[in-house]
Motif scaffolding. Sequence first.
Motif, mmCIF file in Angstrom:
data_model
loop_
_atom_site.group_PDB
_atom_site.id
_atom_site.type_symbol
_atom_site.label_atom_id
_atom_site.label_comp_id
_atom_site.label_asym_id
_atom_site.label_seq_id
_atom_site.Cartn_x
_atom_site.Cartn_y
_atom_site.Cartn_z
ATOM 1 N N ASN A 103 -9.546 12.135 -2.116
ATOM 2 C CA ASN A 103 -9.136 11.295 -0.640
ATOM 3 C C ASN A 103 -8.755 12.653 0.263
ATOM 4 N N SER A 112 0.590 1.206 6.939
ATOM 5 C CA SER A 112 0.957 2.558 6.310
ATOM 6 C C SER A 112 2.297 3.137 6.979
ATOM 7 N N VAL A 167 0.089 8.635 -1.138
ATOM 8 C CA VAL A 167 -1.070 7.836 -1.662
ATOM 9 C C VAL A 167 -0.828 6.557 -1.108
ATOM 10 N N GLU A 168 -1.464 6.176 0.023
ATOM 11 C CA GLU A 168 -1.343 4.809 0.536
ATOM 12 C C GLU A 168 -1.784 3.994 -0.184
ATOM 13 N N SER A 169 -2.960 3.975 -0.727
ATOM 14 C CA SER A 169 -3.798 3.060 -1.671
ATOM 15 C C SER A 169 -2.917 2.623 -2.830
ATOM 16 N N GLU A 170 -1.744 3.493 -3.160
ATOM 17 C CA GLU A 170 -0.773 2.883 -4.427
ATOM 18 C C GLU A 170 0.480 2.550 -3.773
ATOM 19 N N SER A 171 0.569 2.817 -2.560
ATOM 20 C CA SER A 171 2.077 2.710 -2.068
ATOM 21 C C SER A 171 3.245 3.681 -2.921
ATOM 22 N N THR A 229 -6.895 11.530 -7.385
ATOM 23 C CA THR A 229 -7.060 10.760 -6.227
ATOM 24 C C THR A 229 -6.402 11.669 -5.055
#
Length: 83
Positions: free
Chosen positions: A70, A2, A23-27, A66
């Motif tokens: 989160n 990350s 939004v790390e999960s979606e880069s 999101t």
Amino acid sequence: MSLSPTLLEILACPEDKGPLYYVESESLLYNPRLHRRYDVRDDIPVMLIPESTTVDDAEHERLMATIESNSISPTFDVGSSDS
């Protein structure tokens, strides 16, 4: 991998200079004020306005849900630098 917290503290939207949401999960980094997303490719934020994407209202709502679910904080707090 990350983005580093130190980098996130200084990242701002290149257009309105405001904070972003990572939004790390979606880069991606997201600016909800302009409905604009900036991709993170190979752990490098692409902060060029011409390479950003403007999202529609449905995508904006999805991204904000999101971010809220989160508990993602903005890259910096605008109120912390009041004069």
